[in-house]
Structures are given as C-alpha cells and as structure tokens.
Design a protein around this motif. Structure first.
Motif, PDB file in Angstrom:
ATOM      1  N   GLY A   1       0.776  -1.234   0.000  1.00  0.00           N
ATOM      2  CA  GLY A   1       0.000   0.000   0.000  1.00  0.00           C
ATOM      3  C   GLY A   1       0.804   1.279   0.000  1.00  0.00           C
ATOM      4  N   LYS A   2       2.133   1.197  -0.161  1.00  0.00           N
ATOM      5  CA  LYS A   2       2.962   2.396  -0.145  1.00  0.00           C
ATOM      6  C   LYS A   2       2.900   3.097  -1.502  1.00  0.00           C
ATOM      7  N   LEU A   3       2.688   4.416  -1.472  1.00  0.00           N
ATOM      8  CA  LEU A   3       2.625   5.214  -2.691  1.00  0.00           C
ATOM      9  C   LEU A   3       4.039   5.614  -3.129  1.00  0.00           C
ATOM     10  N   LEU A   4       4.421   5.206  -4.351  1.00  0.00           N
ATOM     11  CA  LEU A   4       5.747   5.557  -4.881  1.00  0.00           C
ATOM     12  C   LEU A   4       5.710   6.718  -5.864  1.00  0.00           C
ATOM     13  N   GLY A   5       4.531   7.021  -6.375  1.00  0.00           N
ATOM     14  CA  GLY A   5       4.440   8.121  -7.332  1.00  0.00           C
ATOM     15  C   GLY A   5       3.004   8.440  -7.678  1.00  0.00           C
ATOM     16  N   LYS A   6       2.677   9.730  -7.741  1.00  0.00           N
ATOM     17  CA  LYS A   6       1.327  10.179  -8.076  1.00  0.00           C
ATOM     18  C   LYS A   6       1.211  10.440  -9.578  1.00  0.00           C
ATOM     19  N   PRO A   7      -0.017  10.403 -10.129  1.00  0.00           N
ATOM     20  CA  PRO A   7      -0.212  10.750 -11.539  1.00  0.00           C
ATOM     21  C   PRO A   7       0.330  12.145 -11.833  1.00  0.00           C
ATOM     22  N   GLY A   8       1.024  12.299 -12.951  1.00  0.00           N
ATOM     23  CA  GLY A   8       1.595  13.586 -13.334  1.00  0.00           C
ATOM     24  C   GLY A   8       3.039  13.771 -12.909  1.00  0.00           C
ATOM     25  N   LEU A   9       3.566  12.835 -12.103  1.00  0.00           N
ATOM     26  CA  LEU A   9       4.955  12.933 -11.653  1.00  0.00           C
ATOM     27  C   LEU A   9       5.910  12.720 -12.816  1.00  0.00           C
ATOM     28  N   VAL A  10       6.878  13.635 -12.967  1.00  0.00           N
ATOM     29  CA  VAL A  10       7.913  13.500 -13.992  1.00  0.00           C
ATOM     30  C   VAL A  10       9.066  12.696 -13.396  1.00  0.00           C
ATOM     31  N   LEU A  11       9.416  11.596 -14.033  1.00  0.00           N
ATOM     32  CA  LEU A  11      10.438  10.701 -13.476  1.00  0.00           C
ATOM     33  C   LEU A  11      11.846  11.263 -13.662  1.00  0.00           C
ATOM     34  N   ASP A  12      12.631  11.198 -12.590  1.00  0.00           N
ATOM     35  CA  ASP A  12      14.048  11.527 -12.673  1.00  0.00           C
ATOM     36  C   ASP A  12      14.852  10.271 -12.319  1.00  0.00           C
ATOM     37  N   GLU A  13      16.169  10.350 -12.344  1.00  0.00           N
ATOM     38  CA  GLU A  13      17.005   9.176 -12.107  1.00  0.00           C
ATOM     39  C   GLU A  13      16.759   8.573 -10.726  1.00  0.00           C
ATOM     40  N   ARG A  14      16.626   9.436  -9.719  1.00  0.00           N
ATOM     41  CA  ARG A  14      16.418   8.950  -8.354  1.00  0.00           C
ATOM     42  C   ARG A  14      15.103   8.187  -8.226  1.00  0.00           C
ATOM     43  N   LYS A  15      14.013   8.724  -8.802  1.00  0.00           N
ATOM     44  CA  LYS A  15      12.715   8.069  -8.705  1.00  0.00           C
ATOM     45  C   LYS A  15      12.702   6.754  -9.490  1.00  0.00           C
ATOM     46  N   ILE A  16      13.366   6.731 -10.640  1.00  0.00           N
ATOM     47  CA  ILE A  16      13.438   5.497 -11.436  1.00  0.00           C
ATOM     48  C   ILE A  16      14.189   4.412 -10.669  1.00  0.00           C
ATOM     49  N   GLU A  17      15.273   4.804 -10.015  1.00  0.00           N
ATOM     50  CA  GLU A  17      16.043   3.839  -9.225  1.00  0.00           C
ATOM     51  C   GLU A  17      15.203   3.289  -8.073  1.00  0.00           C
ATOM     52  N   LEU A  18      14.427   4.164  -7.448  1.00  0.00           N
ATOM     53  CA  LEU A  18      13.567   3.755  -6.345  1.00  0.00           C
ATOM     54  C   LEU A  18      12.516   2.742  -6.828  1.00  0.00           C
ATOM     55  N   ILE A  19      11.942   3.008  -7.992  1.00  0.00           N
ATOM     56  CA  ILE A  19      10.921   2.107  -8.547  1.00  0.00           C
ATOM     57  C   ILE A  19      11.537   0.764  -8.923  1.00  0.00           C
ATOM     58  N   LYS A  20      12.708   0.809  -9.549  1.00  0.00           N
ATOM     59  CA  LYS A  20      13.361  -0.428  -9.978  1.00  0.00           C
ATOM     60  C   LYS A  20      13.750  -1.300  -8.786  1.00  0.00           C
ATOM     61  N   ASN A  21      14.021  -0.685  -7.654  1.00  0.00           N
ATOM     62  CA  ASN A  21      14.341  -1.463  -6.463  1.00  0.00           C
ATOM     63  C   ASN A  21      13.143  -2.263  -5.966  1.00  0.00           C
ATOM     64  N   ARG A  22      11.949  -1.860  -6.402  1.00  0.00           N
ATOM     65  CA  ARG A  22      10.722  -2.581  -6.024  1.00  0.00           C
ATOM     66  C   ARG A  22      10.158  -3.363  -7.214  1.00  0.00           C
ATOM     67  N   GLN A  23      11.029  -3.715  -8.149  1.00  0.00           N
ATOM     68  CA  GLN A  23      10.586  -4.316  -9.401  1.00  0.00           C
ATOM     69  C   GLN A  23       9.862  -5.656  -9.196  1.00  0.00           C
ATOM     70  N   ASP A  24      10.219  -6.362  -8.142  1.00  0.00           N
ATOM     71  CA  ASP A  24       9.540  -7.632  -7.869  1.00  0.00           C
ATOM     72  C   ASP A  24       8.058  -7.416  -7.591  1.00  0.00           C
ATOM     73  N   GLU A  25       7.722  -6.242  -7.081  1.00  0.00           N
ATOM     74  CA  GLU A  25       6.330  -5.928  -6.780  1.00  0.00           C
ATOM     75  C   GLU A  25       5.651  -5.163  -7.905  1.00  0.00           C
ATOM     76  N   ILE A  26       6.440  -4.384  -8.649  1.00  0.00           N
ATOM     77  CA  ILE A  26       5.886  -3.496  -9.673  1.00  0.00           C
ATOM     78  C   ILE A  26       6.610  -3.774 -10.982  1.00  0.00           C
ATOM     79  N   GLU A  27       6.012  -4.565 -11.832  1.00  0.00           N
ATOM     80  CA  GLU A  27       6.672  -4.885 -13.086  1.00  0.00           C
ATOM     81  C   GLU A  27       6.273  -3.931 -14.206  1.00  0.00           C
ATOM     82  N   PHE A  28       5.041  -3.435 -14.159  1.00  0.00           N
ATOM     83  CA  PHE A  28       4.555  -2.534 -15.188  1.00  0.00           C
ATOM     84  C   PHE A  28       3.965  -1.289 -14.543  1.00  0.00           C
TER      85      PHE A  28
END
Length: 405
Positions: A23-50
């Motif tokens: 239930g943790k929010l990693l990004g809201k609609p309209g958020l522009v992705l930067d390197e830091r946010k992409i790295e954060l998302i990829k670290n949770r790739q097992d949970e978020i594939e798409f």
C-alpha cells in the motif's frame, strides 16, 4: 501507455499512481520521473513490473477499429463506390499500424472481443488476418531473401477480403435474393471452369456453406476492389479436404499462391474468432480449449496446418490488457503474456482489478488458474469487486491472496 519498469526513462510522466503491495505510494499521476525516482521504482521491481505513463499506445487504435466498423456498416447498407473507398481507407490505416508494430496482436482489438454485433466480428477477423499474413510473409522472406513481392500476401487485399468475407450473409432475406441471383448467374459459368462445385450453389435459399460465393459475387462488379481481394473472398470458406462448396482439387489448394494462402488465413481467423466468442460467453472454459479445438480442426483438414502453426507458435494467447476471470473468483488484467509455443502460454502475469491491486504470476501460483475471458456478463462482478476493494482499503484491510474481493 503501459511500460515495463526496466524500460523507464528520465522525463516520462506517470499516468497512474504507483502502489506497492503493502500500500505504499511511490508516485502520483503527473509525476515527472528523474534518475532517483526510477532507481527507487526499480528497487521494487519484484512488486511493480509494469507502470502506466503518458503517451500513445503502439497498437491498433480504437479510433481505427471504430472507423472500420462504421465504414463496414455503410458498405452493407449501400454497396456504393464511395462507401467501399472509405472502407479501404479504414482497413489501410489498420494495415499500416500493424506493419509498424511487431506486437500488433498485443493490442486493444481484444477489448472488442465481448462485442458480438454484425460489424465487430469481420473487423476483428480482418485484424487477426493481417497479423497472421505478416507472420506468413516474414517466414517466406526469411527462407528466400530474394523473393518476388508478388509472392507475398498484400495486407490491404487480405484486409478487404476478410472484412467483407461474410457480406453475403446479408442476402438471407428473400427480397434481396433477386439481386444476388442475377450477379451469381453472370459469373457462374466463368467461375465454374476453375471451381466445379460453384454450379451447385443453391440460389433459391441461403446456405451458409456458400456465403463466400455470395460475398464474392457481390464484390465481383466493384471495380475498386482488387481481383486478389475477390479471389480471397471466394476461397475463404474452403476446407483443406477439397469437400467445400467449390470442390477445389488438392493440387490447386496446395499452390504457394498468396491469394490461396490469404484465404486460408481468413478461414482460420474466422473460426478462431468465433471460438473466442464462445469462450467469452462461457461455452468454453479457457483459451486453452480454443487452441485445442483449433489443433483438432487442423488435424481433421478443416483449416490449414501451416497457418494454424503460425497462430499457435507466434501469437500470445492472452494478450496484454485482456481481462480474465480467475479460479479464485477475482477479475484480473493481463500485464505480461507468453508466446503460444511456450510451456507457460496459458499462465500470464496478471494484476487484479480491485484495489489494492496485486500482481500474480500464474506460472508460480499453483492453485490459481484462468477460468475465462471477461465479457459483458461479468461487468457487474467487476464493479462489485472494485467497490469492495475500495471499501477494504479505506478500512485498512488488505485482502489475502486468493480472497475474493
């Protein structure tokens, strides 16, 4: 559009919120992705594939399909030159979209599978036929790099043949038989030289076995429809056994002619789409049953074996975004599918539709299987699950795996 987390790039904009399983929010609609946010998302790739980002899908567009359906409706009403030209423009648009997209079968044409109206079926058959024709042409060019373009199936020709392949069914009504009888009688002697069975066409009543003859005869007087299209229409209902209404000889049927193989493709796609409709209506348990039937028809000579193998070995049985009913009672959306020749073709990765959404890899979820594709009859169940999931999220309850929401 939906992209794999591995393909995220700086500057992409989120189209939907990213939520983890807990239930943790990693990004809201309209958020522009930067390197830091992409790295954060990829670290949770097992949970978020798409994730969903803003941008157009590289698939067959809904607008193109609607344009084709509207054009087909006008053609069936009038058979005018201008309406046929509009139909050609609509199918050419789809042909161009397919030729630019190697994964065209993973498209939103399957979102129309629940539609059973007169115009949805032939448009779907045309889309599927163009995809298989592209695969057929690719195989030919791979085996013979110097092949003449005339030996390849023209996408525009097969598109028109497929979308008009059952137009003769409109002449079931008695008041239309006078028109079709005159058209057929003009052509029957000439066609009978090559297709002896055509002289047995029952013009005094409608018989669906002869629908391809009726359809081709209607198109025969239209100068803006190519001869290749007309030939594919005529042959589009013929089985491999030579026992169809045209009584084709095996020697003729086995020719490596683009029109003959175009007709074989249309015949298979027509059958495949009808079986898919039965799946959605609940008459077949799953796409696995559909493929089993397709193989059965191939073995028994109803459809061409080579064309059937193109479908099974190259088409993803559960394309991305297909909505399915799981054995748990949950409705889910396919987010990653596998080719038909792989062992896991019937086990895609899905996301449940009710919040909080969770990813299920059916290859490893031993007790969860797909029961059917979702149709209109399941729409109430889907709304119920989504509303129930929202209430559970508000109350702080996260449904456990396998719990119907």
């Amino acid at each position: 559009m939906v992209v794999n987390v591995r393909n995220l790039m700086v500057g992409m904009v989120l189209a939907a919120a990213i939520m983890t399983k807990d239930g943790k929010l990693l990004g809201k609609p309209g958020l522009v992705l930067d390197e830091r946010k992409i790295e954060l998302i990829k670290n949770r790739q097992d949970e978020i594939e798409f994730i969903e980002i803003e941008g157009e899908e590289t698939t067959i567009s809904v607008a193109s399909i609607n344009q084709a359906k509207d054009s087909l409706r006008n053609v069936k009403n009038s058979l005018s030159i201008s309406d046929v030209n509009d139909m050609k423009d609509a199918m050419n648009t789809i042909a161009n979209e397919i030729s630019k997209n190697e994964d065209a079968f993973e498209s939103n044409i399957l979102s129309y599978m629940h539609e059973i109206d007169t115009f949805a079926h032939p448009v779907r058959v045309a889309c599927l036929s163009m995809v298989i024709a592209e695969l057929y042409n690719k195989d030919l060019k791979t085996n013979n790099p110097n092949i003449d373009e005339k030996s390849l199936i023209n996408l525009e020709d097969i598109a028109m043949a497929a979308v008009l392949h059952n137009i003769g069914e409109d002449y079931k009504e008695q008041n239309k038989f006078n028109k079709i009888t005159k058209i057929v009688n003009v052509n029957i002697d000439r066609l009978g030289q090559h297709f002896p069975g055509i002289k047995d066409t029952p013009l005094d009543k409608y018989d669906e076995k002869y629908s391809s003859v009726y359809s081709c005869s209607i198109a025969s007087g239209m100068k803006n429809i190519s001869g290749n299209t007309k030939m594919m229409m005529l042959l589009s209902n013929e089985p491999e056994t030579g026992e169809g209404c045209l009584k084709l000889s095996p020697e003729f049927s086995k020719r490596k002619d683009p029109n003959i193989y175009g007709a074989k493709i249309i015949h298979m796609c027509d059958l495949y789409d009808k079986l898919l409709k039965e799946t959605i209506d609940g008459e077949k348990a799953s796409l696995e049953n559909v493929i089993s039937l397709i193989e059965y028809y191939s073995i028994n000579g109803e459809i061409n074996r080579e064309v059937e193998q193109l479908l099974i070995n190259n088409v993803k049985l559960y394309p991305k975004y297909t909505q399915v009913l799981l054995s748990t009672g949950e409705i889910a959306e396919v987010r990653k599918s596998f080719l038909g020749d792989e062992q896991d073709a019937y086990k895609p990765i899905v996301w449940t539709v009710a919040p909080p959404r969770r990813s299920i890899d059916l290859r490893y979820a031993r007790n969860i299987t797909i029961k059917s594709i979702i149709g209109k009859k399941n729409s109430d169940l889907m709304r119920q699950q989504i509303n129930s999931g929202k209430k559970s999220a508000i109350n702080g309850k996260i449904p456990s795996e396998g719990e119907v929401r």
